[in-house]
Structure formats: structure tokens, C-alpha cells
Design a protein around this motif. Structure first.
Motif, short mmCIF file in Angstrom:
data_model
loop_
_atom_site.label_atom_id
_atom_site.label_comp_id
_atom_site.label_asym_id
_atom_site.label_seq_id
_atom_site.Cartn_x
_atom_site.Cartn_y
_atom_site.Cartn_z
N TYR A 121 0.93 -1.38 -0.04
CA TYR A 121 0.02 0.14 -0.12
C TYR A 121 1.20 1.37 -0.44
CZ TYR A 121 -4.86 1.06 0.50
OH TYR A 121 -6.23 1.75 0.57
N ARG A 122 0.40 2.73 -0.74
CA ARG A 122 1.31 3.27 -0.30
C ARG A 122 1.15 4.03 0.81
NH1 ARG A 122 -1.15 7.15 -5.11
NH2 ARG A 122 -2.90 5.49 -4.90
N ARG A 123 2.05 5.09 1.12
CA ARG A 123 1.82 5.78 2.05
C ARG A 123 1.28 6.79 2.71
NH1 ARG A 123 6.73 7.75 5.64
NH2 ARG A 123 5.99 9.68 6.25
N LEU A 124 0.03 6.58 3.58
CA LEU A 124 -1.42 6.65 4.18
C LEU A 124 -0.74 8.31 5.17
CD1 LEU A 124 -4.03 6.94 3.53
CD2 LEU A 124 -3.94 5.24 5.59
N THR A 125 -1.06 9.27 4.95
CA THR A 125 -1.07 10.40 6.19
C THR A 125 -2.52 11.32 6.30
OG1 THR A 125 0.62 11.36 4.65
CG2 THR A 125 1.17 11.71 6.85
N ILE A 126 -2.15 11.22 7.88
CA ILE A 126 -3.60 11.29 7.73
C ILE A 126 -3.50 12.73 8.57
CG2 ILE A 126 -6.03 11.08 9.36
CD1 ILE A 126 -5.68 8.15 9.22
N LYS A 127 -4.46 13.71 8.24
CA LYS A 127 -3.55 15.26 8.90
C LYS A 127 -5.05 15.87 9.71
CE LYS A 127 -1.19 17.13 6.40
NZ LYS A 127 0.10 17.98 5.66
N PHE A 128 -5.03 16.91 10.03
CA PHE A 128 -6.33 16.91 10.56
C PHE A 128 -6.37 18.38 10.58
CE2 PHE A 128 -6.52 13.41 12.89
CZ PHE A 128 -7.72 12.83 12.60
N GLY A 129 -7.56 19.52 10.51
CA GLY A 129 -7.61 20.75 10.69
C GLY A 129 -7.68 21.54 11.85
N GLU A 152 -10.62 22.73 13.23
CA GLU A 152 -11.47 22.51 14.04
C GLU A 152 -12.05 21.77 13.48
OE1 GLU A 152 -14.72 25.26 11.59
OE2 GLU A 152 -13.55 26.09 10.99
N ASP A 153 -13.76 20.75 14.33
CA ASP A 153 -13.31 19.30 15.30
C ASP A 153 -14.06 18.62 13.30
OD1 ASP A 153 -12.48 19.42 16.79
OD2 ASP A 153 -14.47 19.80 18.64
N GLY A 154 -14.22 17.76 12.79
CA GLY A 154 -14.60 17.89 12.07
C GLY A 154 -13.99 18.09 10.36
N SER A 155 -12.54 17.84 10.75
CA SER A 155 -12.52 18.30 8.89
C SER A 155 -10.89 17.49 9.27
CB SER A 155 -11.12 19.75 9.21
OG SER A 155 -10.80 19.70 10.01
N SER A 156 -10.88 16.86 7.70
CA SER A 156 -9.90 16.28 7.91
C SER A 156 -8.41 16.65 6.30
CB SER A 156 -10.04 14.24 8.31
OG SER A 156 -10.67 13.72 7.11
N GLU A 157 -6.81 15.36 6.71
CA GLU A 157 -7.06 15.96 5.39
C GLU A 157 -6.18 14.20 5.15
OE1 GLU A 157 -5.06 19.25 5.02
OE2 GLU A 157 -4.12 19.39 3.39
N VAL A 158 -6.17 14.27 4.09
CA VAL A 158 -5.50 12.73 4.18
C VAL A 158 -4.32 12.54 2.57
CG1 VAL A 158 -6.04 10.30 3.35
CG2 VAL A 158 -7.05 10.80 5.39
N GLN A 159 -3.73 12.38 2.95
CA GLN A 159 -3.17 12.13 1.55
C GLN A 159 -2.59 10.82 1.29
OE1 GLN A 159 -0.23 15.41 2.61
NE2 GLN A 159 0.07 15.52 0.24
N LEU A 160 -2.49 10.17 0.40
CA LEU A 160 -2.35 8.49 -0.20
C LEU A 160 -1.41 8.94 -1.22
CD1 LEU A 160 -2.46 5.47 0.80
CD2 LEU A 160 -4.63 5.66 -1.79
N GLY A 161 0.18 8.43 -1.16
CA GLY A 161 1.42 8.77 -2.14
C GLY A 161 0.72 10.31 -2.76
N GLN A 162 0.45 10.20 -3.69
CA GLN A 162 -0.01 11.27 -4.69
C GLN A 162 -1.17 11.76 -4.34
OE1 GLN A 162 2.10 13.43 -7.36
NE2 GLN A 162 3.84 12.92 -6.28
N THR A 163 -2.17 11.27 -4.43
CA THR A 163 -3.57 11.31 -4.07
C THR A 163 -4.09 12.14 -2.82
OG1 THR A 163 -4.28 8.67 -4.97
CG2 THR A 163 -5.42 9.95 -4.13
N LEU A 221 -15.63 11.93 10.80
CA LEU A 221 -16.56 11.67 11.82
C LEU A 221 -15.99 11.49 12.31
CD1 LEU A 221 -18.55 8.82 8.86
CD2 LEU A 221 -19.49 11.51 9.90
N LEU A 222 -15.15 10.66 12.96
CA LEU A 222 -14.43 10.68 14.13
C LEU A 222 -14.48 11.87 15.15
CD1 LEU A 222 -12.46 7.36 13.42
CD2 LEU A 222 -13.94 6.74 14.82
N THR A 223 -13.97 12.64 14.11
CA THR A 223 -12.90 13.63 14.62
C THR A 223 -14.70 14.68 14.84
OG1 THR A 223 -12.62 15.11 12.77
CG2 THR A 223 -10.70 13.52 14.80
N PHE A 224 -15.53 14.30 14.05
CA PHE A 224 -16.64 15.55 14.38
C PHE A 224 -16.73 15.55 15.82
CE2 PHE A 224 -21.34 16.52 13.50
CZ PHE A 224 -21.10 18.36 13.35
N ARG A 225 -18.39 16.79 16.11
CA ARG A 225 -18.67 17.34 17.32
C ARG A 225 -19.51 17.79 16.95
NH1 ARG A 225 -15.22 15.89 22.24
NH2 ARG A 225 -13.86 14.74 21.52
#
Lengths: 245, 308
Positions: B37-45, B47-58, B162-166
Motif C-alpha cells: 500500500y502507498r504511504r498514508l498520512t492523516i492530518k486534521f484541520g 476545527e473538529d470534523g475536518s481531515s486531510e488525507v494523503q495516499l501517495g500523490q492522492t 467523522l471520528l473527530t466531528f462533534r
């Protein structure tokens, strides 16, 4: 390049920002204190009254005696006459092949622009053929024109590239690969492996070797080298070589 | 016509042939093995309920918002979960602004099915007043860069968001007991959603009449592949959804093999999401702690500095 005849008084004409990173709005030269001299401005620069200012981010380059331009790394290519590029055939028309060169418009490759090209022996290219080309005309608001011959009408390497693998990168990487002395990543790879490479100034690079492993290794090493310094490039290639042995 | 030609992604015959040839000897153009699998990075904004995901170039961004609405007639005590996907032309020149393409609709459906029909989000807890008011959760997914395998990246982004949303806390009161008061987050701590399990989508691409299988296809591989399959699974090994739309047919045994691999990868990704969410939550809790800055100003520039 537009020539700007200047008539002002002073001695030095070289900018202190040469080989530095510049951004849009930077003033590199003040014409009010420059002697009667002609300056040639390349891409990314313009004249605002008495000031030469920058229009895009990049590194300011200077070539003796009087040429200035801004070099930046882009994913899109702005055609320039006499550049050698890699293009993909998109469509075949009776008079022209339409070729994608990563530019703002598709480029025309006249069907006669081949060595010894006549109406009788028009080459047949499938859509998707990769070609090594030369830019012949690059006027704004016009489709660029390409050729598969050098200035004297010889093929000299231009034409379709068979097999191998092509990847897209940036114009900055292409320029690095073509720079002299040879950039360390190519030199170090070339010492250990044998492969063929064609670099287009439009940011496309074609690599071929007898084994697919070599092609993949070389392609990825080159793609990774873009942001590395020369010393780092050597280290990266050394590590790669150790891993495959 | 020329504009359209200019916008479509083009692949040379050389690349197509090379990718297929290399795959025969288990090599992929980005140096991965078939089941890497390519490298997966998960970042959060912020505010609650926002995320940014990078999967390789995606690169995918997700936002979750909520709104009080009237529930559907047939489900008076269930909240709603809806997923919207925005394809920006910046991500890929072949995406058109405004009009969702065929692939955009399919992508939305896969994620929607994986999340909703597996009942991952507890919708009954979103009910405020049965038949009158429920929370409607809206997930907005923005595709920022298309480097292949948008389904998996978008799915992870949706889960993380969804997991970080309140949702804001609300109480029912008033004279008739029918008045709803929504408390701002400063007054009452907002509630996280109840999520029962994490359905993770894992995509496979098939080449050479379904004989060659790779996981997490890149953009170039997607342009060459004969068919694709997405399996949505959770850590307990339940298959939440399978999507196999057209393309080359594959054997039953290959599908089963894919599902086995998917369940392993799903466990991997789930732990990654959980770790990222945990770090976010601790950081969030730390931000709530108010620290008084030291009030004693120390004079340091004089030689006769004295500390009282």
C-alpha cells in the motif's frame, strides 16, 4: 526575448540578485543608473519604466554579456524555439499530426517535417506514440510547430521512441538532467547500470533498459532527485545500488 | 474539440506496454510490490470534523457539518448521513467543474454504501425529537489531487473526519417540552458521534485477464487496468460492501483472495486512523487547558537584576 535599448548613465549592469531566488515584484535592476547598454530579458522579467521587475517565482539567471531570465520549475511547459521535447501524438490530420507537449495548446507536427519527407512517404503514427521532437515555431496565440529533423534536415535522433517507459516531471528536473557537468544522479547511475534516456525540456523523461527492474529503478531515482542537492543525490544512488546488490 | 483533446489525460503506448510487461514479473512502476500500500498520512484541520488525507500523490480533504432537520416520514427517529463529493478540475484536468462525472457518482456511491448501509454511524442517537427534529450529518469530500485510488483515500478521509466531528449539545425544554435549545460549544461540550465500526475501503486492480492483481492502483495503473474491485471491510472481518463494476471478469477464488488481503490491510489502516484520531484528541484536550502566563516580569538588561 525582447531587446530593450537603454540609455542611462552608470557603470555596473549586473544585478546583485543573480543566482538568487526571486519572486514576483522584485526589482532586479534599476535602469536609471546603467550605462548605454542593451539588455536582453528572457521569461519572467519585464520592464516597468526604469525598473526591471520579476513576474514569476524562480531563480534569476544571467548570461554574459547581457541576458537575464528567471528559471523556475513548472509542470506546464511554455514552448520556446529550438527546445528538444517529448511529445505524444494525439490526432492525425492530413497535413499535421497533433502533438501534446504539456503546453497551453496542442502543437502541430507537419507530416513533411521528417528526414527526406515527401507526400509519398508520410509516416504512420498510432495515437499515443511518443516522439522526440524539436520546436520550430513558438509564437503566442498560435499552435507551436514541431519538427522531427535538426536544422539541416537530418533525423539525428529525432523521431518515435520505441518501448521503454516515459514519466512526467517538471521543467526544472529536465533542465537539471541536461545540465553540464552531468548531474550526479545520472552519472552515478550510469556507472553501475546501462540504460538509455531521452530528456525533453517540457518535463518528460523517457528511460529504456534491457531489464524492467533497471527502468523502474532509474525512473524512480531520477524522480526522487529533483529536490536533492548534488551530494544528497550521490548518497541516494549509493544506497540504491547497495540495496539491489 | 481541441480543448477537449487538451484536457484529457494521455498515456503513451510505451507506458501502457511497459506497465503491463513489468507487472508480469511482479514489478510496479513506482517500485512497490503487488500488495504494497502507498504511504498514508492523516492530518486534521483546526476545527473538529475536518481531515486531510494523503495516499501517495492522492490528496483528499473532508469536512463534516451538521444541521437540524425534519426526519424522513418512514424513519421518524433516525438522523441522516449524506456524502457529497467535489471533484476540483485542479486535481485532474479531466474533471469538469460543477457537473459530477460518471466516476464521481460511482465514488460517492461506494463510500455512501460502505458507511451507511453497514450502519457504521449510529443514526438513532442523532434523533432530538422523534418525527420533528433530527441531526443531519453531511460529509463533504474534496478531491485535491488525483494520484490514483481516490476511493480508498476519500473513504479514509470521511472516516477520520467523522471520528473527530462533534455535534453541538442540545436540550429539549420549554413549556410544552417541544422546544429545542442548541448550546454553543463554549457553554456545553459538544458530543462526538457514535461510530460502531470503521468500514475501510480497499481497492484492487486487475490486469491481464484477471490473472494479475495489485492493491492500491496508482493513477497510471488505473489508466491501464482491465478491471477494478473495491472491498469495504472492517477489523472484525465483515464485508460491508463490494464494488466490481464492469471490466474484466475475475474468478471466485481471486475475489476470495482479495477479500483476505483486504481484511489484513483494513486492520492496518484502521489502527492508523485510530492513532491519528487519538493524537488529535489529546492535542485538543490540551488546548482546553488554560495556563496563566507568568505575571512576574524579570528585568534582565540591568547588571543589578534581582529576583524577588
Amino acid at each position: 526575448m525582447g531587446e530593450k535599448p537603454l540609455s542611462s548613465s552608470s557603470s555596473s549592469s549586473s544585478s546583485s540578485l543573480v543566482d538568487q531566488i526571486v519572486v514576483a515584484g522584485d526589482v532586479i535592476l534599476d535602469l536609471s543608473n546603467i550605462t548605454n547598454q542593451t539588455l536582453k530579458l528572457g521569461p519572467g522579467l519585464r520592464q516597468d519604466g526604469d525598473a526591471i521587475s520579476v513576474m514569476k517565482a524562480g531563480r534569476l539567471r544571467f548570461s554574459k554579456p547581457n541576458k537575464y531570465w528567471v528559471e523556475s520549475s513548472e509542470k506546464r511547459y511554455v514552448p520556446c524555439v529550438e527546445d528538444t521535447i517529448l511529445g505524444i501524438v494525439v490526432d492525425c490530420k492530413p497535413d499535421n499530426f497533433l502533438v501534446d507537449i504539456k503546453g497551453p495548446m496542442l502543437a502541430f507536427l507537419p507530416v513533411l517535417a521528417f528526414e527526406g519527407g515527401t507526400r509519398r512517404n508520410i509516416p504512420k503514427f498510432e495515437i499515443g506514440t511518443l516522439l522526440y521532437l524539436r520546436v520550430v515555431k513558438a509564437n503566442s496565440n498560435m499552435n507551436p510547430e514541431l519538427s522531427c529533423t535538426d536544422a539541416s534536415g537530418k533525423a539525428s535522433g529525432f523521431g518515435p521512441l520505441k518501448d521503454g517507459y516515459m514519466f512526467e516531471s517538471t521543467t526544472g528536473l529536465s533542465r537539471m538532467l541536461l545540465s553540464s557537468p552531468t548531474c550526479p544522479v545520472l552519472e552515478a547511475l550510469g556507472k553501475k547500470l546501462s540504460f538509455e534516456i531521452a530528456v525533453g525540456l517540457n518535463g518528460r523523461v523517457w528511460v529504456n533498459a534491457s531489464a524492467p527492474e533497471t527502468v523502474i529503478l532509474v525512473a524512480n531515482a531520477i524522480m526522487n532527485a529533483e529536490t536533492l542537492s548534488w551530494a544528497q543525490q550521490r548518497i541516494m544512488v549509493d544506497k540504491l545500488m547497495k540495496r539491489i546488490q | 474539440m481541441e480543448q477537449r483533446l487538451g484536457n484529457s489525460y494521455r498515456m503513451t503506448i510505451n507506458e501502457k506496454k511497459f506497465i503491463e510487461q513489468a507487472l508480469v514479473s511482479d514489478l510496479r512502476v513506482d517500485g512497490r510490490r503487488p500488495f504494497d500500500y502507498r504511504r498514508l498520512t492523516i492530518k486534521f484541520g483546526s476545527e473538529d470534523g475536518s481531515s486531510e488525507v494523503q495516499l501517495g500523490q492522492t490528496h483528499v480533504m473532508a469536512f463534516v457539518t451538521s444541521q437540524l432537520v425534519q426526519p424522513y416520514r418512514d424513519r421518524p427517529n433516525e438522523g441522516a448521513l449524506s456524502i457529497f463529493i467535489e471533484f476540483s478540475p485542479m486535481a485532474d484536468p479531466s474533471f469538469e467543474a460543477g457537473r459530477p462525472g460518471e466516476f464521481a457518482v460511482e465514488l460517492g456511491r461506494i463510500i455512501d454504501r460502505g458507511l451507511r448501509e453497514s450502519r457504521a454511524v449510529d443514526t438513532e442517537s442523532l434523533c432530538v425529537l422523534a418525527g420533528k427534529l433530527v441531526w443531519a450529518i453531511r460529509v463533504d469530500l474534496h478531491i485535491l489531487d488525483n494520484g490514483g485510488n481516490l476511493v480508498d483515500a476519500a473513504n479514509v478521509a470521511a472516516l477520520a473526519a467523522l471520528l473527530t466531528f462533534r455535534r453541538p449539545e442540545c436540550t429539549v425544554g420549554g413549556e410544552d417540552g417541544q422546544e429545542v435549545i442548541v448550546h454553543p460549544p463554549e457553554v456545553k461540550e459538544p458530543h462526538p458521534l457514535i461510530i460502531h465500526h470503521l468500514p475501510v475501503a480497499i481497492s484492487f486492480a486487475f490486469f491481464g485477464n484477471g490473472n494479475i492483481v495489485v492493491i492500491d492502483p496508482s493513477h497510471k495503473e488505473e489508466a491501464v487496468m482491465g478491471g477494478r474491485m473495491t472491498a469495504t471491510m472492517n477489523t472484525s472481518g465483515d464485508v460491508c460492501a463490494v464494488q466490481k463494476a464492469g471490466g474484466e471478469g475475475v474468478l471466485h477464488s481471486v475475489v476470495m483472495q482479495c477479500l483476505r488481503i483486504a481484511s489484513l490491510k483494513a486492520a492496518d489502516i484502521t489502527s492508523k486512523i485510530k492513532n491519528a484520531v487519538e493524537t488529535y484528541n489529546t492535542e485538543r484536550a490540551l488546548k482546553k487547558v488554560k495556563r496563566h502566563s507568568s505575571l512576574v516580569a524579570v528585568e534582565v538588561d540591568g547588571p543589578e537584576t534581582k529576583l524577588k
